[in-house]
Design a protein around this motif. Sequence first.
Motif: not given
Length: 489
Positions: A433-449
């Motif tokens: 999916t590419g590194w940009q998507t990984w960054v977006q996903f990491a931010v999303f998980l951080a918000v969830g935590l």
Amino acid sequence: MPAPRIKSPQLLVAESGADREGHGLKRTMGLFQLICFGVGAIVGTGIFVGLSSSVAQAGPAVVISYILAAITCVFTAFSFAELGGAIPVSGSSYSFAYAGLGETTAFLVGWCLLLEYGISISAVAVGWSEYVNELLHSLTGWQIPAALSAGPGDGGIVNLPAVIVIAMASVLLVRGVRESARATAAMAAVKLVILLAFCAIGYSAFKHGNLTPFSPAGLGGIGAGTTAAFFSYIGFDAITTAGEEAKNPRRDIPIAILVCMGLVTLLYCAVAVAAIGAIGGKEVGSRSAALSYVVNEVTGSAIGGGVIAFGAVVAIASVVLAVMYGQTRILLSMSRDGLVPRVFEKVSPKTSTPVAGTLIVAVVFAIPAAFASLDATVNLCTIGTLAIMAVVNIAVIALRRRQPDLKRGFRVPLYPVAPLLGVAFCLYLMYETGWQTWVQFAVFLAVGLGIYFAYGRRHSLMAKGAGNGVSAEAPEVTPSVAEREPQAV
């Protein structure tokens, strides 16, 4: 370090009443309805709209991309089938993670399910809007102005058709599961007939030369095409959200999952080959409503394309309906556990549906549907879904070790190789999916935590009523948790 809050499968089933009657929900769905529900949740935007993106990446080798995406899903489908039969509750992946890996992981899975189902609803609604315009153009020569049929990223202002289809689905879901199941079955039949008719037309103009070069972008193109094709399979896990409304969930849910995966894979490959064989990969890859365009080119008339557009409108509407259903049931389970506000748990005594939760979901996800573009949401939805699937495969292994004697209507074949391969395939597609998507996903998980520690962990009924720690046997079900009646609206 405190022990993880792991809820046993027995407690999950006892709390939901899944072996009796599901927490205010009624058992109305048989095997046929579950299969239709699965087809309704899967077949839609991914093939009617997303085919172009997959072909643009892989060319005629998109068939291999579809098969690789299917293999990824099949390994995980085995895991969903085992857990869906063993833990027949409406929480799906969220509940499986709770039983296998603990509350924190379960909350993050539920958070990712909001991403999967929510963005999927929005993206599918955007695709529905494209085919509504195609249908209107075929029938009347008129289209909804771009300002009212596309978001700002696609040259418009607001996508009203996308909002309308979400509103229609929410109304039907509020009326009752029986009505929704009948509508989904009817729409699934229509879309299958339309796609089979498309194959007949496409193969009538088939030219072998259109399949060469078979893989113009090589292995890299096939890999990118697989990631794009994976979006076409999103939704099969929604079958497990019907655990408390299926008549015989322990038997029927595993069967429905496996039948749907086999049927959909054959259908996708047949449609892709028919489209490329008729007009070539470059033409298919450059058209947003490729199936209608193929039929128009082959028949020399806009009538056939209009029929395909009608099938797409029906097909994509059924996906919105099925995925919204799954979203509301996930939130119901999370609310039952205290991890999200209790408004999502309220079940109407008149319709036996979570009315308030359904309406909230409709409003929240109509917003991105009105203003977002399809391309901007697909990769983020894909990586969230793949993460959920990896967790489900791991949960199978965890539960096999913790509760080997748990009643299972279906067992993953080639255990533990199959679930480990499922994790490996998921990680590979996540990488693509590419590194940009990984960054977006990491931010999303951080918000969830952050939300979990700020709200979910403090309000968790597992901590308040059932206690902490791992339970290998069925724990005593406390009145504060298991016997708590659903609120009526």
